[in-house]
Design a protein around this motif. Structure first.
Motif, mmCIF file in Angstrom:
data_model
loop_
_atom_site.group_PDB
_atom_site.id
_atom_site.type_symbol
_atom_site.label_atom_id
_atom_site.label_comp_id
_atom_site.label_asym_id
_atom_site.label_seq_id
_atom_site.Cartn_x
_atom_site.Cartn_y
_atom_site.Cartn_z
ATOM 1 N N MET A 220 -28.252 -9.499 16.995
ATOM 2 C CA MET A 220 -27.452 -8.285 17.233
ATOM 3 C C MET A 220 -26.612 -7.958 16.009
ATOM 4 O O MET A 220 -25.969 -8.836 15.423
ATOM 5 N N VAL A 221 -26.657 -6.704 15.640
ATOM 6 C CA VAL A 221 -25.937 -6.237 14.452
ATOM 7 C C VAL A 221 -25.046 -5.054 14.833
ATOM 8 O O VAL A 221 -25.474 -4.165 15.572
ATOM 9 N N VAL A 222 -23.803 -5.082 14.333
ATOM 10 C CA VAL A 222 -22.891 -3.943 14.489
ATOM 11 C C VAL A 222 -22.553 -3.461 13.078
ATOM 12 O O VAL A 222 -21.915 -4.178 12.309
ATOM 13 N N ASP A 223 -23.036 -2.271 12.734
ATOM 14 C CA ASP A 223 -22.831 -1.730 11.381
ATOM 15 C C ASP A 223 -21.871 -0.543 11.488
ATOM 16 O O ASP A 223 -22.215 0.494 12.042
ATOM 17 N N GLY B 298 -24.447 -15.500 17.718
ATOM 18 C CA GLY B 298 -23.313 -14.648 17.377
ATOM 19 C C GLY B 298 -23.776 -13.245 17.019
ATOM 20 O O GLY B 298 -24.970 -12.956 16.942
ATOM 21 N N ILE B 299 -22.803 -12.363 16.812
ATOM 22 C CA ILE B 299 -23.083 -10.959 16.480
ATOM 23 C C ILE B 299 -22.599 -10.717 15.049
ATOM 24 O O ILE B 299 -21.516 -11.161 14.670
ATOM 25 N N TYR B 300 -23.418 -10.013 14.278
ATOM 26 C CA TYR B 300 -23.099 -9.799 12.862
ATOM 27 C C TYR B 300 -22.457 -8.429 12.641
ATOM 28 O O TYR B 300 -22.915 -7.427 13.180
ATOM 29 N N ARG C 148 -10.720 -9.622 17.062
ATOM 30 C CA ARG C 148 -10.485 -8.740 18.209
ATOM 31 C C ARG C 148 -11.763 -8.570 19.044
ATOM 32 O O ARG C 148 -11.736 -8.654 20.271
ATOM 33 N N LEU C 149 -12.881 -8.347 18.362
ATOM 34 C CA LEU C 149 -14.147 -8.151 19.075
ATOM 35 C C LEU C 149 -14.595 -9.429 19.774
ATOM 36 O O LEU C 149 -15.094 -9.391 20.899
ATOM 37 N N SER C 150 -14.419 -10.578 19.104
ATOM 38 C CA SER C 150 -14.801 -11.874 19.702
ATOM 39 C C SER C 150 -14.032 -12.099 20.995
ATOM 40 O O SER C 150 -14.582 -12.560 21.998
ATOM 41 N N LYS C 151 -12.743 -11.760 20.967
ATOM 42 C CA LYS C 151 -11.886 -11.955 22.138
ATOM 43 C C LYS C 151 -12.325 -11.041 23.283
ATOM 44 O O LYS C 151 -12.360 -11.436 24.449
ATOM 45 N N LYS C 152 -12.696 -9.810 22.933
ATOM 46 C CA LYS C 152 -13.068 -8.822 23.945
ATOM 47 C C LYS C 152 -14.428 -9.143 24.583
ATOM 48 O O LYS C 152 -14.620 -9.011 25.788
ATOM 49 N N PRO D 238 -18.991 -14.969 19.559
ATOM 50 C CA PRO D 238 -18.444 -14.977 18.196
ATOM 51 C C PRO D 238 -19.027 -13.854 17.323
ATOM 52 O O PRO D 238 -20.227 -13.572 17.392
ATOM 53 N N PHE D 239 -18.162 -13.220 16.552
ATOM 54 C CA PHE D 239 -18.580 -12.191 15.582
ATOM 55 C C PHE D 239 -18.473 -12.760 14.179
ATOM 56 O O PHE D 239 -17.501 -13.441 13.856
#
Length: 339
Positions: free
Chosen positions: A155-158, A285-287, A301-305, A309-310
């Protein structure tokens, strides 16, 4: 005699904020996506950094145009002028004539057929002989160094200048994706609005961008908080000059709603993800890539939500460009390049 030397292969990350071009595995151009045009004859005066210096400082005879909005071409003519100008800049440095160009260009995953056509046409008009298109999340995954053809969920968040692209990739294809128009440009506009409302001070786009770079944060509690960034500008009521120290807490507060939208989009994609791929994502994890990944504390913040792990990619700003370059070298191998 072979004429392969007459073909030049360019990998282009045509971003809303910046354009990065790779040639032979090297970055040959990294410039803001902006062009300055002479209003009297419609001819371009400057591109990239030179045009950026003119932005918001022009007289009526000159206009600066950012041809891309929300990751796609908004001004067809200016985009063509800009791509042509950038290609010329590369070749002038090399002292070459203009060869045939083979291009791979990255576009947002949410692009419509019309928007993809506009990118292809602009690239062809600027001299592209063979033009291939790749979706940005796929390019980002390649640039991060992920094996996109493996039977594993990645998973990628760009988060770029115009769009935030979220995608789950497996077996060389995008399984599920979401593209939202909340990214760097929206952050910049919100900082401008915040400065107006909270501090009664008017700041331009460039100053707002500098605030984002120097004290941009997604969390108000940081381990290594940056020093407040001093901003000077006119008071909206009196027009007298004022000086204000902007803190990372200010920026975290003003970007809170936008980051919440990105969080919602990530959760939407995870909801649509098949369970086997979901478990791979939890393991791997998410990149995070793109300029937005540089916001301080965003990964935390994203990891917590999301409870996954990001990881921020190495050199996130150029991940898409690097992946586009990898795709260019393996055009035949990668079926996800749209011919």
């Amino acid at each position: 005699m072979a004429f392969s030397f007459l073909t030049q292969e360019l990998a282009i990350d045509l971003g809303t904020a910046n354009t990065v071009i790779f040639l032979n595995d090297k970055i040959v151009l990294d410039e803001p996506s902006i062009v300055a045009i002479d209003q009297t004859n419609g001819k371009p005066i400057a591109f990239g950094h030179m045009a950026r210096m003119m932005h918001e400082r022009t007289n009526p005879n000159i206009k600066t145009v950012r041809p891309l909005k929300d990751g796609v071409i908004a001004d067809f003519n200016a985009a063509e002028l800009m791509i042509r100008g950038f290609v010329k800049m590369i070749n002038n440095r090399k002292g070459w004539f203009t060869p045939n160009l083979k291009m791979v260009v990255a576009v947002p995953a949410g692009s419509t057929e019309v928007e993809i056509r506009a990118v292809r046409d602009s690239s062809e008009h600027a001299g592209g002989h063979d033009v291939y298109i790749i979706y940005e999340p796929m390019a980002a995954a390649l640039g991060i160094g992920l094996d996109v053809t493996a039977p594993v969920g990645q998973m990628v968040v760009d988060i770029g200048g115009g769009t935030a692209e979220i995608a789950v990739i497996s077996l060389g294809g995008i399984v599920c994706k979401e593209s939202i128009r909340v990214a760097g440009d929206v952050f910049t506009a919100e900082i401008q609005q915040y400065m107006r409302q909270q501090h009664n001070i008017k700041v331009g786009e460039i100053t707002s961008e500098l605030i984002k770079i120097n004290v941009g944060a997604a969390l108000s509690e940081l381990d290594n908080p940056p020093e407040p960034y001093v901003v000077r500008g006119p008071n909206l009521m009196t027009a007298h000059p004022v000086e204000i120290g902007v803190t990372h807490q200010d920026v975290a507060h003003c970007l809170d709603k936008s980051i919440a939208k990105i969080e919602t989009a990530i959760l939407n994609v995870l909801e649509k993800t098949p369970p086997e791929l979901y478990s791979d994502i939890v393991d791997n994890g998410i990149y995070l890539s793109g300029g937005g990944a540089l916001l301080r504390g965003l990964d935390k913040r994203l990891s917590k939500k999301v409870n996954i792990p990001f990881k921020v990619a190495e050199d996130p700003l150029r991940a898409v460009a690097r992946g586009t370059c990898a795709a260019l070298k393996n055009v035949e191998k990668y079926p996800f390049l749209m011919k």
